[in-house]
Design a protein around this motif. Structure first.
Motif, PDB file in Angstrom:
ATOM      1  N   GLY A  18     -19.839  21.696  99.224  1.00  0.00           N
ATOM      2  CA  GLY A  18     -19.595  20.559 100.103  1.00  0.00           C
ATOM      3  C   GLY A  18     -19.132  19.365  99.284  1.00  0.00           C
ATOM      4  N   PRO A  19     -18.503  18.390  99.939  1.00  0.00           N
ATOM      5  CA  PRO A  19     -18.013  17.207  99.228  1.00  0.00           C
ATOM      6  C   PRO A  19     -19.148  16.409  98.579  1.00  0.00           C
ATOM      7  CG  PRO A  19     -17.929  16.854 101.604  1.00  0.00           C
ATOM      8  CD  PRO A  19     -18.251  18.306 101.388  1.00  0.00           C
ATOM      9  N   LYS A  20     -20.344  16.471  99.180  1.00  0.00           N
ATOM     10  CA  LYS A  20     -21.461  15.699  98.622  1.00  0.00           C
ATOM     11  C   LYS A  20     -21.775  16.161  97.203  1.00  0.00           C
ATOM     12  CE  LYS A  20     -26.188  14.324  99.092  1.00  0.00           C
ATOM     13  NZ  LYS A  20     -27.502  14.614  99.623  1.00  0.00           N
ATOM     14  N   THR A  21     -21.887  17.466  97.032  1.00  0.00           N
ATOM     15  CA  THR A  21     -22.178  18.045  95.718  1.00  0.00           C
ATOM     16  C   THR A  21     -21.142  17.609  94.693  1.00  0.00           C
ATOM     17  OG1 THR A  21     -23.047  19.955  96.905  1.00  0.00           O
ATOM     18  CG2 THR A  21     -22.652  20.254  94.547  1.00  0.00           C
ATOM     19  N   LEU A  22     -19.865  17.664  95.084  1.00  0.00           N
ATOM     20  CA  LEU A  22     -18.787  17.321  94.155  1.00  0.00           C
ATOM     21  C   LEU A  22     -18.746  15.821  93.855  1.00  0.00           C
ATOM     22  CD1 LEU A  22     -16.060  19.739  95.549  1.00  0.00           C
ATOM     23  CD2 LEU A  22     -17.359  20.002  93.442  1.00  0.00           C
ATOM     24  N   LEU A  23     -19.043  14.996  94.859  1.00  0.00           N
ATOM     25  CA  LEU A  23     -19.017  13.547  94.641  1.00  0.00           C
ATOM     26  C   LEU A  23     -20.182  13.082  93.770  1.00  0.00           C
ATOM     27  CD1 LEU A  23     -17.893  12.296  98.160  1.00  0.00           C
ATOM     28  CD2 LEU A  23     -16.555  12.222  96.039  1.00  0.00           C
ATOM     29  N   LEU A  24     -21.266  13.858  93.753  1.00  0.00           N
ATOM     30  CA  LEU A  24     -22.405  13.509  92.891  1.00  0.00           C
ATOM     31  C   LEU A  24     -22.152  13.907  91.435  1.00  0.00           C
ATOM     32  CD1 LEU A  24     -25.437  14.416  95.188  1.00  0.00           C
ATOM     33  CD2 LEU A  24     -24.830  12.146  94.357  1.00  0.00           C
ATOM     34  N   ASP A  25     -21.113  14.724  91.226  1.00  0.00           N
ATOM     35  CA  ASP A  25     -20.758  15.154  89.868  1.00  0.00           C
ATOM     36  C   ASP A  25     -20.088  13.987  89.143  1.00  0.00           C
ATOM     37  OD1 ASP A  25     -19.510  16.185  87.576  1.00  0.00           O
ATOM     38  OD2 ASP A  25     -19.011  18.084  88.547  1.00  0.00           O
ATOM     39  N   GLN A  26     -20.710  13.515  88.089  1.00  0.00           N
ATOM     40  CA  GLN A  26     -20.213  12.335  87.361  1.00  0.00           C
ATOM     41  C   GLN A  26     -18.800  12.538  86.797  1.00  0.00           C
ATOM     42  OE1 GLN A  26     -22.171   9.246  87.219  1.00  0.00           O
ATOM     43  NE2 GLN A  26     -22.837  10.521  88.910  1.00  0.00           N
ATOM     44  N   ARG A  27     -18.373  13.807  86.656  1.00  0.00           N
ATOM     45  CA  ARG A  27     -17.017  14.057  86.139  1.00  0.00           C
ATOM     46  C   ARG A  27     -15.965  13.775  87.203  1.00  0.00           C
ATOM     47  NH1 ARG A  27     -18.867  19.851  84.097  1.00  0.00           N
ATOM     48  NH2 ARG A  27     -19.577  19.656  86.229  1.00  0.00           N
ATOM     49  N   VAL A  28     -16.367  13.823  88.466  1.00  0.00           N
ATOM     50  CA  VAL A  28     -15.423  13.556  89.557  1.00  0.00           C
ATOM     51  C   VAL A  28     -15.312  12.046  89.774  1.00  0.00           C
ATOM     52  CG1 VAL A  28     -14.903  13.912  92.008  1.00  0.00           C
ATOM     53  CG2 VAL A  28     -15.840  15.793  90.645  1.00  0.00           C
ATOM     54  N   VAL A  29     -16.455  11.414  89.992  1.00  0.00           N
ATOM     55  CA  VAL A  29     -16.474   9.946  90.116  1.00  0.00           C
ATOM     56  C   VAL A  29     -17.793   9.454  89.534  1.00  0.00           C
ATOM     57  CG1 VAL A  29     -17.107  10.154  92.566  1.00  0.00           C
ATOM     58  CG2 VAL A  29     -16.414   7.952  91.679  1.00  0.00           C
ATOM     59  N   ALA A  30     -17.707   8.598  88.548  1.00  0.00           N
ATOM     60  CA  ALA A  30     -18.904   8.125  87.856  1.00  0.00           C
ATOM     61  C   ALA A  30     -19.647   7.089  88.688  1.00  0.00           C
ATOM     62  CB  ALA A  30     -18.527   7.538  86.502  1.00  0.00           C
ATOM     63  N   GLY A  31     -20.956   7.159  88.654  1.00  0.00           N
ATOM     64  CA  GLY A  31     -21.777   6.123  89.248  1.00  0.00           C
ATOM     65  C   GLY A  31     -22.081   6.260  90.724  1.00  0.00           C
ATOM     66  N   LEU A  32     -21.706   7.374  91.314  1.00  0.00           N
ATOM     67  CA  LEU A  32     -21.954   7.549  92.746  1.00  0.00           C
ATOM     68  C   LEU A  32     -23.256   8.323  92.935  1.00  0.00           C
ATOM     69  CD1 LEU A  32     -20.152   6.537  94.997  1.00  0.00           C
ATOM     70  CD2 LEU A  32     -19.158   8.791  95.166  1.00  0.00           C
ATOM     71  N   GLY A  33     -24.273   7.648  93.459  1.00  0.00           N
ATOM     72  CA  GLY A  33     -25.555   8.309  93.704  1.00  0.00           C
ATOM     73  C   GLY A  33     -25.639   8.853  95.117  1.00  0.00           C
ATOM     74  N   ASN A  34     -26.753   9.488  95.412  1.00  0.00           N
ATOM     75  CA  ASN A  34     -26.988  10.140  96.693  1.00  0.00           C
ATOM     76  C   ASN A  34     -26.799   9.202  97.894  1.00  0.00           C
ATOM     77  OD1 ASN A  34     -27.889  12.390  98.309  1.00  0.00           O
ATOM     78  ND2 ASN A  34     -29.859  11.380  98.501  1.00  0.00           N
TER      79      ASN A  34
END
Length: 136
Positions: A18-34
């Motif tokens: 899901g997009p949530k899992t990928l957006l929480l990955d710091q390599r995709v976008v840094a600093g985005l928490g839950n």
């Protein structure tokens, strides 16, 4: 490189997560928490559970803009850290008063013209808050 729609497109291409899992990955976008991911996906009307590779391209540009907006709002509201904004004393800051999805289970979705209900699911040990109507 810059965080833009092309970057998201590359990160999401062919992915079953899901997009949530990928957006929480710091390599995709840094600093985005839950919290921020829940808020951004709600505003963008994207399901946190839909395989990222199947999200239409036309939704990625708006999602990037919304992520930037959510982070800017959090900082403006007194965010001292971008990891699920917590003040030095560990308390959630003013940003919590602006939540549209996070921690609002059972309440009405605030997206204009929606009127759906915010639901909660646990994904990888973290609570995911989403609208059961506009994020279906």
């Amino acid at each position: 490189g810059a965080f833009d729609a092309r970057r998201l497109e590359t990160a999401f291409a062919g992915r079953k997560q899901g997009p949530k899992t990928l957006l929480l990955d710091q390599r995709v976008v840094a600093g985005l928490g839950n919290i921020y991911v829940c808020e951004a996906l709600n505003r963008a009307k994207i399901s946190p559970f839909r395989p990222a590779g199947t999200i239409p391209r036309k939704k990625l540009g708006p999602l990037v803009a919304i992520i930037r907006e959510v982070l800017a709002e959090a900082i403006e509201a007194g965010g001292s850290t971008l990891r699920d904004y917590a003040a030095a004393d560990g308390a959630l800051g003013y940003f919590q008063h602006r939540f549209r999805a996070y921690d609002r289970e059972g309440e009405t979705c605030l997206n204009p013209g929606c009127g759906g209900t915010i639901g909660r699911e646990v994904q990888a040990g973290r609570s995911t808050f989403y609208c059961q109507l506009c994020q279906a």
